[in-house]
Design an enzyme around this catalytic site. Structure first.
Site, PDB file in Angstrom:
ATOM      1  N   HIS A 142       0.817  -1.218   0.000  1.00 12.43           N
ATOM      2  CA  HIS A 142       0.000   0.000   0.000  1.00 12.43           C
ATOM      3  C   HIS A 142       0.854   1.274   0.000  1.00 12.43           C
ATOM      4  O   HIS A 142       0.317   2.375  -0.191  1.00 12.43           O
ATOM      5  CB  HIS A 142      -0.929   0.038   1.216  1.00 12.43           C
ATOM      6  CG  HIS A 142      -1.991  -1.013   1.205  1.00 12.43           C
ATOM      7  ND1 HIS A 142      -2.813  -1.233   0.119  1.00 12.43           N
ATOM      8  CD2 HIS A 142      -2.364  -1.926   2.152  1.00 12.43           C
ATOM      9  CE1 HIS A 142      -3.642  -2.229   0.396  1.00 12.43           C
ATOM     10  NE2 HIS A 142      -3.382  -2.669   1.606  1.00 12.43           N
ATOM     11  N   ASP A 179      -2.640 -10.523  -2.367  1.00 12.09           N
ATOM     12  CA  ASP A 179      -3.235 -10.040  -1.120  1.00 12.09           C
ATOM     13  C   ASP A 179      -4.704  -9.699  -1.365  1.00 12.09           C
ATOM     14  O   ASP A 179      -5.079  -9.301  -2.474  1.00 12.09           O
ATOM     15  CB  ASP A 179      -2.483  -8.794  -0.649  1.00 12.09           C
ATOM     16  CG  ASP A 179      -2.854  -8.346   0.745  1.00 12.09           C
ATOM     17  OD1 ASP A 179      -2.100  -8.615   1.684  1.00 12.09           O
ATOM     18  OD2 ASP A 179      -3.918  -7.704   0.893  1.00 12.09           O
ATOM     19  N   HIS A 181      -6.332  -7.245  -0.512  1.00  9.93           N
ATOM     20  CA  HIS A 181      -6.496  -5.819  -0.806  1.00  9.93           C
ATOM     21  C   HIS A 181      -5.687  -5.431  -2.039  1.00  9.93           C
ATOM     22  O   HIS A 181      -4.604  -5.971  -2.277  1.00  9.93           O
ATOM     23  CB  HIS A 181      -6.032  -4.975   0.385  1.00  9.93           C
ATOM     24  CG  HIS A 181      -6.695  -5.342   1.676  1.00  9.93           C
ATOM     25  ND1 HIS A 181      -6.049  -6.053   2.662  1.00  9.93           N
ATOM     26  CD2 HIS A 181      -7.944  -5.118   2.115  1.00  9.93           C
ATOM     27  CE1 HIS A 181      -6.879  -6.248   3.678  1.00  9.93           C
ATOM     28  NE2 HIS A 181      -8.038  -5.695   3.372  1.00  9.93           N
ATOM     29  N   ASP A 267      -4.294 -13.103   3.370  1.00  6.67           N
ATOM     30  CA  ASP A 267      -5.540 -12.639   3.997  1.00  6.67           C
ATOM     31  C   ASP A 267      -6.767 -12.936   3.138  1.00  6.67           C
ATOM     32  O   ASP A 267      -7.887 -12.601   3.541  1.00  6.67           O
ATOM     33  CB  ASP A 267      -5.478 -11.149   4.344  1.00  6.67           C
ATOM     34  CG  ASP A 267      -4.838 -10.293   3.273  1.00  6.67           C
ATOM     35  OD1 ASP A 267      -4.509 -10.818   2.192  1.00  6.67           O
ATOM     36  OD2 ASP A 267      -4.654  -9.089   3.511  1.00  6.67           O
TER      37      ASP A 267
END
Length: 373
Positions: A142, A179, A181, A267
């Site tokens: 991120h 991931d 996200h 995740d």
């Protein structure tokens, strides 16, 4: 030749402290604080899994080194680096949106980025070791060139890719982000470049909401070299397999990379508290195994798996076991105690894949669609 696999780990990763979550209501009522999702226990359970499952004896243990300012400046601005240094030194807790730090965080973030560089050195220089699992924190995908965000301070895989290109003269690197996200920071960093193909498969309409859409395909020289695959909740193992066979594998094969780096957030696992994608150990094993075979076909086996997210302390090590099984080609004889019901792939996934194909057909050819219904 069967190539060995390295495991990069350092106990200093445990010193990064993200603090506690505290909920306060009107009138001053407070819920008992609990640790942030991204905490040191994530690392200890993975490490114990590697050691006690017997996988450790199949891995070559290596230590990381810290990325220098010169290394970070390949992708981050000087002002960003100075801000992270200053605010960590001052003990500032939140130095970007949901990026929680402590006084030691900046040095540990350098170590995390340096671990991916160490992985690059290993796969580029060591004739026997061509696969690396880097067990690192804080995560990085991120973090953009000038912004810390979502538990991330420096973008570890981007630092590694830029290092590989400059130091080893590589011309084509793939970054695959699985991931849950979207890897918004990685996308931003390479959005106008054609030497790094960035592919992100992530849960749709989820953090960060302002990025990760199919129409974000890159810009300028980078047009066509950014691929977003937002998938619906409940996609599951077979849905991921459909995406890999329909989009990810053919794109990578056409790009013909010299190195593959994976932003490996587990995740998306079936028991994670902040996702709904229902991927199991077998799903992660398939993904890592598929990437291992693609690396063996296209880039002499050079494959780096860098840890990102994953927050269920009971299932994170099991999901990561699947990743390492796929990476090494070694199966652990152990029955998962979590009985997870087999779920049918949601029909909305097939429309999601079609949407990606429609946006990317100017740039890539597609494999024949396979049915997993």
């Amino acid at each position: 030749m069967i190539h060995k696999t390295s495991w990069i780990w350092d106990k200093r990763f445990l010193r990064h402290d993200t603090g506690k979550i505290q909920y306060m209501f009107e009138g001053g009522e407070v819920v008992e604080p609990c640790e942030e999702f991204e905490n040191k226990h994530r690392m200890t359970v993975i490490k114990e899994m590697i050691e006690k499952s017997g996988l450790a004896k199949h891995l070559v243990r290596q230590s990381p080194y810290e990325a220098t300012e010169e290394d970070l400046l390949r992708i981050h601005t000087k002002s960003h680096i100075q801000r992270v240094q200053t605010e960590c030194k001052a003990g500032t807790r939140e130095i970007g949106p949901e990026a929680y730090a402590s006084s030691e965080t900046e040095h540990i973030a350098r170590l995390s980025a340096g671990a991916v560089m160490k992985a690059v050195d290993t796969v580029m220089k060591d004739g026997e070791i061509r696969k690396v699992y880097a067990q690192i924190r804080p995560p990085g995908h991120h973090a953009s060139s000038d912004q810390a965000m979502g538990f991330c301070f420096y973008n570890n895989v981007a630092v590694g890719a830029a290092y590989a290109i400059e130091h080893y003269g590589l011309e084509r690197v793939v970054i695959l982000d699985w991931d849950v996200h979207h890897g918004n920071g990685t996308q931003d960093i390479f959005y106008e470049r054609d030497d790094v193909l960035v592919i992100s498969i992530h849960e749709e309409n989820y953090f960060p909401l302002e990025s990760g859409q199919v129409h974000e395909v890159g810009q300028g020289k980078g047009e066509g070299y950014n691929v977003n695959i937002p998938v619906p909740s409940m996609t599951g193992d077979e849905g991921y397999q459909y995406v890999f066979e329909s989009i990810i594998a053919p794109f990578i094969s056409q790009f013909e990379p010299e190195l593959i780096i994976i932003s490996a957030g587990q995740d998306a696992n079936a028991l994670d508290p902040i996702s709904r994608l229902m991927v199991t150990r077998e799903g992660f094993k398939y993904m890592a195994n598929k990437m291992r075979k693609l690396a063996e076909t296209h880039c002499e086996g050079r494959l780096i798996v860098a840890q990102e997210g994953g927050y269920n302390l009971a299932y994170l090590p099991i999901a990561t076991m699947g990743v390492i099984e796929g990476l090494t080609g070694i199966d652990v004889n152990w029955k998962d105690p979590h009985v997870l019901p087999k779920r049918k792939t949601p029909t909305t996934l097939f429309q999601a894949v079609d949407d990606v194909m429609n946006y990317q057909k100017r740039f890539w050819k597609f494999a024949e669609k396979k049915s997993f219904c």
